[in-house]
Design an enzyme around this catalytic site. Sequence first.
Site, PDB file in Angstrom:
ATOM      1  N   GLU A  55       0.869  -1.207  -0.009  1.00  0.00           N
ATOM      2  CA  GLU A  55       0.140   0.000  -0.009  1.00  0.00           C
ATOM      3  C   GLU A  55       0.840   1.132  -0.111  1.00  0.00           C
ATOM      4  OE1 GLU A  55       0.006  -2.718   1.909  1.00  0.00           O
ATOM      5  OE2 GLU A  55      -2.011  -2.908   2.895  1.00  0.00           O
ATOM      6  N   CYS A  84      -2.105  -2.936   7.509  1.00  0.00           N
ATOM      7  CA  CYS A  84      -1.556  -2.983   8.649  1.00  0.00           C
ATOM      8  C   CYS A  84      -1.708  -1.531   8.981  1.00  0.00           C
ATOM      9  CB  CYS A  84       0.104  -3.316   8.606  1.00  0.00           C
ATOM     10  SG  CYS A  84       1.016  -2.111   7.729  1.00  0.00           S
TER      11      CYS A  84
HETATM   12  N1  THU Z   1       2.374  -6.407   4.276  1.00  0.00           N
HETATM   13  C1  THU Z   1       1.881  -5.566   3.222  1.00  0.00           C
HETATM   14  O1  THU Z   1       2.384  -5.348   2.257  1.00  0.00           O
HETATM   15  N2  THU Z   1       0.677  -4.648   3.594  1.00  0.00           N
HETATM   16  C2  THU Z   1       0.268  -4.671   4.596  1.00  0.00           C
HETATM   17  O2  THU Z   1      -0.837  -4.028   5.128  1.00  0.00           O
HETATM   18  C3  THU Z   1       0.446  -6.047   5.661  1.00  0.00           C
HETATM   19  C4  THU Z   1       1.744  -6.777   5.293  1.00  0.00           C
HETATM   20  C5  THU Z   1       3.298  -7.249   3.836  1.00  0.00           C
HETATM   21  C6  THU Z   1       4.769  -6.898   4.697  1.00  0.00           C
HETATM   22  C7  THU Z   1       5.409  -8.217   4.595  1.00  0.00           C
HETATM   23  O3  THU Z   1       6.297  -8.141   3.548  1.00  0.00           O
HETATM   24  C8  THU Z   1       4.364  -9.118   4.361  1.00  0.00           C
HETATM   25  O4  THU Z   1       3.052  -8.514   4.116  1.00  0.00           O
HETATM   26  C9  THU Z   1       4.124 -10.007   5.924  1.00  0.00           C
HETATM   27  O5  THU Z   1       3.947  -9.269   7.092  1.00  0.00           O
END
Ligand code: THU
Length: 129
Positions: A55, A84
């Site tokens: 994002e 997240c």
């Molecule tokens: N991740 C995202 O790309 N976006 C989020 O909102 C949550 C987590 C990714 C970070 C990491 O590369 C993987 O997901 C596991 O946490």
Amino acid sequence: MTPAELVQQALTARTRAYTPYSNYQVGAAVLTTDGEVVLGCNVENAAYPATICAERVALTAAVAQGKGRFSAIAVATRNGGSPCGVCRQVMMELGPDMAVYIADESGAYRTTTVRALLPDGFDRDKLAE
Ligand code: THU
């Protein structure tokens, strides 16, 4: 650009994820108010905290391309994972009025908003007081 089409764009972005550590691929597609789409994927790092979420890659790339007004973002994962907390904060900063489509790998999605994902969030108004 329909929500389902934006979700398909996020699924395309997801195929570009760099995830040697988590093997959890995330794609994002942000829609500008002019109808343009900017893609992002998560990019991991051996120094784990240097990892960047899909994002934030999409939103910051859009800013770097001179795009500043966003109407929606689609986020795609294998299982419909929700953005997240850090990404919610960045969404609040750059696109507080965005719709958010949270999709799984089949393209099924649910619809929410940035304000629903980050109730009572910290924003620039607090800095002006
Ligand atoms: N991740 C995202 O790309 N976006 C989020 O909102 C949550 C987590 C990714 C970070 C990491 O590369 C993987 O997901 C596991 O946490």
